[in-house]
Design a protein around this motif. Structure first.
Motif, PDB file in Angstrom:
ATOM      1  N   LEU A  68       0.831  -1.209   0.000  1.00 26.99           N
ATOM      2  CA  LEU A  68       0.000   0.000   0.000  1.00 26.99           C
ATOM      3  C   LEU A  68       0.857   1.246   0.000  1.00 26.99           C
ATOM      4  O   LEU A  68       1.844   1.341   0.736  1.00 26.99           O
ATOM      5  N   ILE A  69       0.452   2.201  -0.836  1.00 28.66           N
ATOM      6  CA  ILE A  69       0.956   3.580  -0.790  1.00 28.66           C
ATOM      7  C   ILE A  69      -0.273   4.474  -0.809  1.00 28.66           C
ATOM      8  O   ILE A  69      -1.030   4.473  -1.783  1.00 28.66           O
ATOM      9  N   GLN A  70      -0.477   5.210   0.267  1.00 28.29           N
ATOM     10  CA  GLN A  70      -1.654   6.071   0.359  1.00 28.29           C
ATOM     11  C   GLN A  70      -1.229   7.494   0.685  1.00 28.29           C
ATOM     12  O   GLN A  70      -0.436   7.723   1.602  1.00 28.29           O
ATOM     13  N   VAL A  71      -1.764   8.438  -0.075  1.00 27.39           N
ATOM     14  CA  VAL A  71      -1.511   9.861   0.147  1.00 27.39           C
ATOM     15  C   VAL A  71      -2.859  10.551   0.332  1.00 27.39           C
ATOM     16  O   VAL A  71      -3.721  10.492  -0.546  1.00 27.39           O
ATOM     17  N   ILE A  72      -3.016  11.198   1.475  1.00 25.36           N
ATOM     18  CA  ILE A  72      -4.256  11.896   1.821  1.00 25.36           C
ATOM     19  C   ILE A  72      -3.945  13.375   1.944  1.00 25.36           C
ATOM     20  O   ILE A  72      -3.014  13.761   2.654  1.00 25.36           O
ATOM     21  N   ASP A  73      -4.728  14.216   1.265  1.00 26.16           N
ATOM     22  CA  ASP A  73      -4.499  15.660   1.337  1.00 26.16           C
ATOM     23  C   ASP A  73      -5.819  16.386   1.564  1.00 26.16           C
ATOM     24  O   ASP A  73      -6.898  15.814   1.397  1.00 26.16           O
ATOM     25  N   ASP A  74      -5.699  17.644   1.954  1.00 24.10           N
ATOM     26  CA  ASP A  74      -6.887  18.493   2.161  1.00 24.10           C
ATOM     27  C   ASP A  74      -6.955  19.581   1.107  1.00 24.10           C
ATOM     28  O   ASP A  74      -7.376  20.707   1.375  1.00 24.10           O
ATOM     29  N   GLY A  75      -6.525  19.237  -0.122  1.00 31.16           N
ATOM     30  CA  GLY A  75      -6.536  20.204  -1.219  1.00 31.16           C
ATOM     31  C   GLY A  75      -7.935  20.468  -1.746  1.00 31.16           C
ATOM     32  O   GLY A  75      -8.943  20.137  -1.106  1.00 31.16           O
ATOM     33  N   LYS A  76      -8.021  21.013  -2.935  1.00 28.75           N
ATOM     34  CA  LYS A  76      -9.311  21.436  -3.478  1.00 28.75           C
ATOM     35  C   LYS A  76     -10.138  20.293  -4.050  1.00 28.75           C
ATOM     36  O   LYS A  76     -11.328  20.468  -4.342  1.00 28.75           O
ATOM     37  N   GLY A  77      -9.537  19.109  -4.224  1.00 27.55           N
ATOM     38  CA  GLY A  77     -10.299  17.966  -4.712  1.00 27.55           C
ATOM     39  C   GLY A  77     -10.648  18.080  -6.188  1.00 27.55           C
ATOM     40  O   GLY A  77     -10.269  19.032  -6.879  1.00 27.55           O
ATOM     41  N   MET A  78     -11.424  17.071  -6.670  1.00 28.26           N
ATOM     42  CA  MET A  78     -11.805  17.027  -8.085  1.00 28.26           C
ATOM     43  C   MET A  78     -13.279  16.706  -8.228  1.00 28.26           C
ATOM     44  O   MET A  78     -13.876  16.050  -7.365  1.00 28.26           O
ATOM     45  N   SER A  79     -13.820  17.158  -9.336  1.00 30.47           N
ATOM     46  CA  SER A  79     -15.203  16.809  -9.664  1.00 30.47           C
ATOM     47  C   SER A  79     -15.261  15.374 -10.173  1.00 30.47           C
ATOM     48  O   SER A  79     -14.232  14.732 -10.405  1.00 30.47           O
ATOM     49  N   GLU A  80     -16.463  14.877 -10.383  1.00 27.84           N
ATOM     50  CA  GLU A  80     -16.633  13.496 -10.853  1.00 27.84           C
ATOM     51  C   GLU A  80     -15.992  13.289 -12.217  1.00 27.84           C
ATOM     52  O   GLU A  80     -15.319  12.292 -12.464  1.00 27.84           O
ATOM     53  N   VAL A  81     -16.166  14.261 -13.099  1.00 26.02           N
ATOM     54  CA  VAL A  81     -15.601  14.147 -14.442  1.00 26.02           C
ATOM     55  C   VAL A  81     -14.083  14.248 -14.405  1.00 26.02           C
ATOM     56  O   VAL A  81     -13.362  13.459 -15.034  1.00 26.02           O
ATOM     57  N   ASP A  82     -13.567  15.219 -13.661  1.00 29.45           N
ATOM     58  CA  ASP A  82     -12.112  15.390 -13.577  1.00 29.45           C
ATOM     59  C   ASP A  82     -11.451  14.177 -12.933  1.00 29.45           C
ATOM     60  O   ASP A  82     -10.332  13.786 -13.320  1.00 29.45           O
ATOM     61  N   ALA A  83     -12.106  13.583 -11.942  1.00 27.73           N
ATOM     62  CA  ALA A  83     -11.542  12.403 -11.285  1.00 27.73           C
ATOM     63  C   ALA A  83     -11.367  11.265 -12.281  1.00 27.73           C
ATOM     64  O   ALA A  83     -10.343  10.554 -12.267  1.00 27.73           O
ATOM     65  N   ARG A  84     -12.337  11.083 -13.137  1.00 22.62           N
ATOM     66  CA  ARG A  84     -12.229  10.019 -14.141  1.00 22.62           C
ATOM     67  C   ARG A  84     -11.191  10.372 -15.197  1.00 22.62           C
ATOM     68  O   ARG A  84     -10.387   9.524 -15.613  1.00 22.62           O
ATOM     69  N   MET A  85     -11.172  11.612 -15.652  1.00 22.89           N
ATOM     70  CA  MET A  85     -10.253  12.023 -16.710  1.00 22.89           C
ATOM     71  C   MET A  85      -8.791  12.046 -16.236  1.00 22.89           C
ATOM     72  O   MET A  85      -7.868  11.926 -17.049  1.00 22.89           O
ATOM     73  N   SER A  86      -8.565  12.190 -14.942  1.00 21.22           N
ATOM     74  CA  SER A  86      -7.196  12.327 -14.443  1.00 21.22           C
ATOM     75  C   SER A  86      -6.353  11.077 -14.708  1.00 21.22           C
ATOM     76  O   SER A  86      -5.118  11.153 -14.702  1.00 21.22           O
TER      77      SER A  86
END
Length: 630
Positions: A68-86
Motif C-alpha cells: 500500500l501507498i496512500q496519500v491523503i491531502d486536504d486540497g481542493k479535490g476534483m469533480s466526478e468528471v475530472d476524477a475520471r479524466m485524471s
C-alpha cells in the motif's frame, strides 16, 4: 489491376508485422519511465497534492510500498468528471499549450503520472470538492475502471495504490529489500517536505509507526524536523538576492562534513534537482576548509525566473538546463563563501587589533599578587635522572648506559644470520605461521619501534610489521568469519545506551541488525527513530559505538555496496574503527599473540584496504644504505 493487387498484398504483409499496441500495454511501457519503484509513486502523488493546494499531507506506507501507498491531502479535490479524466494519458489541468512549459509554477504538467500508476497497480481514489455533499470513489485495475460511485469524503483527495507492479512481474522481481525501498521512499518524502516547509506532513508506516510529524513553519524548523535537532549547531544561513538568481537556505559547518552525499539538497523553484555543475560551485566555496574527499552538507534553494530554465528534460524532472548557468555558478559559490566567512567559519586575520595583548580591566578592589616561583634546590642538571621504568622491547639508544648496550646490539645482530623465512603468497588461501624459533633453537625476539612497528630478523632480511594494520587485518577476518558462521560473542554493557537517528539512518541500521548481531553487537530498535545498544563484540577494546555506527553508515552510503559485498563493507569498517586508534606499547606476549593471529589469516600481507602490513628489508638494501661493497 495486377499492380494494385500487389500493393495491397504488400500492405497486408506490413500490417502483419506492425501492430498498434493497446492502450493498457502502451501505459505499462510509459510507466517504466515514470514509475521505477515505490518511491516514484510517493513523489508523484505528493506533488499532485501540493499542486492541489493542500495544507496538510499524510503518507501511509505498508511493506515498503509493495502492499500500500496512500496519500491523503486536504486540497481542493476534483469533480466526478475530472476524477475520471485524471487517469487518462496526457490529461492535465496545468498547461494548455506548448508555451506554458516555459512558465511552469506547478510540480506536474505532463499528465502521465496517474495513468502510469493505474496501469501497473490497483488504485482507489476518493475525492471531493469544497461545499459538495458527496465525493467520488473510483477503483481502477490495470488501466481498467472497475467501479465508480458517489461516496462520503472530506474536502481533498485520498489516493490508495495497492499491489504495485502486480501485472509487471519482472519489475516487481527486481525491487530491492523492504528496508532498501523504504529508505528511497524516505528520501523522496524528505525532498518534498524540505521544499515546502509551509505545508504540514505526516509519514506513517507499518503498524502505525509514525516516522515523521512535521508542522508547518520556517525552513530551519523543517530541516531540524527531518534531520534531527543535533543539526541546529551545524547550520550556517545563506541569503543572496540578484536579478539572475536568488539563493536561500543553509550550509553545514566544515567540521561536520562527511564522505557521503546524503545530506545535500539543492532545489530550484521549490523543486529538487541534481546538478553536478552547481554542486561543484558549492564545493569550491569550501576550498581549504574540508579534508580531502569530504563532502559539505547543504540545504539550498534557488529562485530563477521560469522562462530562464528548462525542466522538461526527463520525466523525473530532476535534470534542468539554465540559460545563465555560468553566472548562477559564480553567484552560488560567492554566496556560500561569503556566509562561511560572515559566520567566522573560514579563517580570517584582523590587522587592526592584536587580541593576544588584550588584558581585561581590573575590577574595583582587586589587588595585584606577586607571582610565586617554586624552585627545587636539589635539582642538578649534571646528574642523570634514574629511569623509573625500562622501556620494553625497544632498540638501545645512545642515552642508555654504555655498560650493557653493546650486549643488546650483539644479540640483535645475532638474529640476522642463518634462518630463512619463506612467506606464503598473498593470493594463496592456506594459513601460515611465523616461526617462533630461529635455526639455533632460540626464541625469536621482536622489538617495537616508535610504538608503530614490530621488528624482527630472518636470515637475509629484517621483517617490519605495521601494528595497527596487523590488528585491522586480524579483526577483519574475525568479523568475516563471524558473519559467515553467526558466531560472534557479545559483551553486555552495564548501562545500555540509546541514540536518536534520522529516519533514513534508522532504516539502514534496521536492515543490518542481523549482521551486527552475527558480529557481536546487541542492538535493538527503541522507538521509530531510536536505537538501543545493549552489548558490543567481546573481541573489541574500548570505542565509541555510536561514532562507529555513524562511520559505517558513511562508508555504506559512499560505496553503495551490493548484496555481495555488504558484509565485506561492514567488516572492513568495523575493523578500521575498532583497532587500536593510537600508538601503544605492547608487551612481549602481546606481540607474540598478534603475530600468531596475523599469520593465521588468509591474507596477512595486506590490510582490508589494500595497504601493506609486512615489509621485508633485504641485506642488499641495507648494504646500499651503508654503501657497503662485497
Amino acid at each position: 489491376m495486377h499492380s494494385i493487387d500487389h500493393i495491397s498484398e504488400r500492405a497486408k504483409t506490413i500490417m502483419d508485422i506492425i501492430n498498434l499496441l493497446p492502450d493498457s500495454v502502451a501505459n505499462q511501457i510509459a510507466a517504466g519511465e515514470v514509475i521505477q519503484r515505490p518511491a516514484s509513486v510517493v513523489k508523484e502523488l505528493m506533488e499532485n497534492a501540493i499542486d492541489a493546494g493542500a495544507v496538510k499531507i499524510q503518507l501511509i506506507i505498508k511493506e515498503a510500498g509493495r502492499k500500500l501507498i496512500q496519500v491523503i491531502d486536504d486540497g481542493k479535490g476534483m469533480s466526478e468528471v475530472d476524477a475520471r479524466m485524471s487517469f487518462e494519458r496526457h490529461a492535465t489541468s496545468k498547461i494548455n499549450k506548448a508555451e506554458d512549459l516555459f512558465y511552469l509554477h506547478t510540480k506536474g504538467f505532463r499528465g502521465e503520472a496517474l495513468a502510469s500508476i493505474a496501469a501497473i497497480s490497483h488504485v482507489e481514489l476518493k475525492t471531493c470538492q469544497e461545499q459538495m455533499n458527496l465525493g467520488t470513489r473510483i477503483i481502477i485495475e490495470g488501466s481498467k475502471v472497475i467501479e465508480q460511485e458517489p461516496c462520503a469524503q472530506s474536502t481533498g483527495s485520498s489516493f490508495s495504490v495497492k499491489n504495485l507492479f502486480y501485472n509487471v512481474p519482472a519489475r516487481r522481481k527486481f525491487l530491492k529489500s523492504d528496508n532498501t525501498e523504504l529508505r528511497t521512499i524516505i528520501e523522496e518524502f524528505q525532498r518534498v517536505a524540505l521544499a515546502h516547509p509551509e505545508i504540514a506532513f505526516t509519514f506513517v508506516k507499518d503498524d502505525n509507526v509514525e516516522l515523521f510529524n512535521l508542522r508547518a513553519g520556517a525552513l530551519r524548523q523543517r530541516v531540524l524536523g527531518i534531520m534531527g535537532n543535533s543539526f541546529d549547531q551545524r547550520l550556517v544561513p545563506v541569503q543572496e538576492t540578484t536579478d539572475v538568481v536568488g539563493v536561500e537556505g543553509f550550509v553545514g559547518k566544515p567540521e561536520f562534513a562527511k564522505r557521503s552525499k546524503g545530506e545535500q539538497y539543492l532545489f530550484l523553484n521549490k523543486r529538487f534537482i541534481k546538478n553536478g555543475y552547481l554542486h561543484h560551485a558549492i564545493s569550491r566555496a569550501y576550498d581549504e576548509l574540508l579534508p580531502e574527499k569530504n563532502q559539505p552538507s547543504y540545504f539550498l534553494f534557488l529562485s530563477v525566473p521560469t522562462e530562464r530554465v528548462d525542466i522538461n528534460i526527463h520525466p523525473t524532472k530532476t535534470e534542468v538546463k539554465f540559460e545563465d548557468e555560468k553566472v548562477i555558478y559564480a553567484i552560488l559559490m560567492s554566496a556560500v563563501r561569503r556566509s562561511l566567512g560572515r559566520y567566522n567559519i573560514a579563517p580570517s586575520i584582523d590587522f587592526n587589533e592584536e587580541n593576544s595583548f588584550k588584558v581585561p580591566a581590573m575590577t574595583k578592589g582587586q589587588a595585584i599578587h606577586i607571582p610565586q616561583i617554586n624552585v627545587d634546590p636539589s635539582y642538578n642538571p649534571f646528574v642523570k635522572k634514574e629511569q623509573t621504568s625500562q622501556r620494553a622491547i625497544n632498540f638501545p639508544s645512545r642515552s642508555q648506559s654504555q655498560g650493557d648496550s653493546w650486549k643488546e646490539l650483539y644479540q640483535v645482530s645475532r638474529q640476522m644470520q642463518t634462518e630463512e623465512f619463506h612467506p606464503t603468497a598473498p593470493d594463496e588461501k592456506s594459513q601460515m605461521t611465523f616461526p617462533s624459533m630461529d635455526t639455533h633453537g632460540r626464541e625469536r625476539l621482536f622489538y617495537q619501534l616508535n610504538e608503530r612497528y614490530m621488528v624482527s630478523s630472518i636470515k637475509s632480511a629484517l621483517i617490519v610489521i605495521d601494528i595497527q594494520r596487523a590488528e585491522e587485518r586480524v579483526l577483519y577476518e574475525t568479523f568475516i568469519r563471524s558473519l559467515a558462521l553467526n558466531e560472534g560473542r557479545s559483551q553486555q554493557l552495564l548501562f545500555p545506551e540509546t541514540k536518536d537517528l534520522s529516519a533514513a539512518d534508522m532504516a539502514l541500521i534496521t536492515e543490518h541488525l542481523q549482521a551486527f548481531k552475527s558480529i557481536g553487537f546487541d542492538i535493538e530498535p527503541f522507538g521509530a527513530r531510536t536505537i538501543k545498544v545493549n552489548g558490543v563484540p567481546a573481541i573489541a577494546g574500548e570505542f565509541d559505538v555510536f561514532k562507529l555506527l555513524e562511520e559505517w553508515m558513511e562508508d555504506f552510503k559512499t560505496e553503495v555496496p551490493n548484496a555481495k559485498n555488504k558484509h565485506e563493507t561492514l567488516a572492513r569498517t568495523l575493523a578500521q574503527r575498532m583497532r587500536n586508534p593510537g600508538e601503544k606499547r605492547l608487551k612481549g606476549e602481546e606481540m607474540r599473540e598478534l603475530i600468531d593471529r596475523l599469520f593465521a589469516c588468509e591474507q596477512p600481507y595486506h590490510s582490508p584496504s589494500g595497504k601493506a602490513v609486512i615489509v621485508n628489508i633485504g641485506m642488499d638494501e641495507l648494504d646500499r644504505k651503508f654503501k657497503r661493497t662485497i
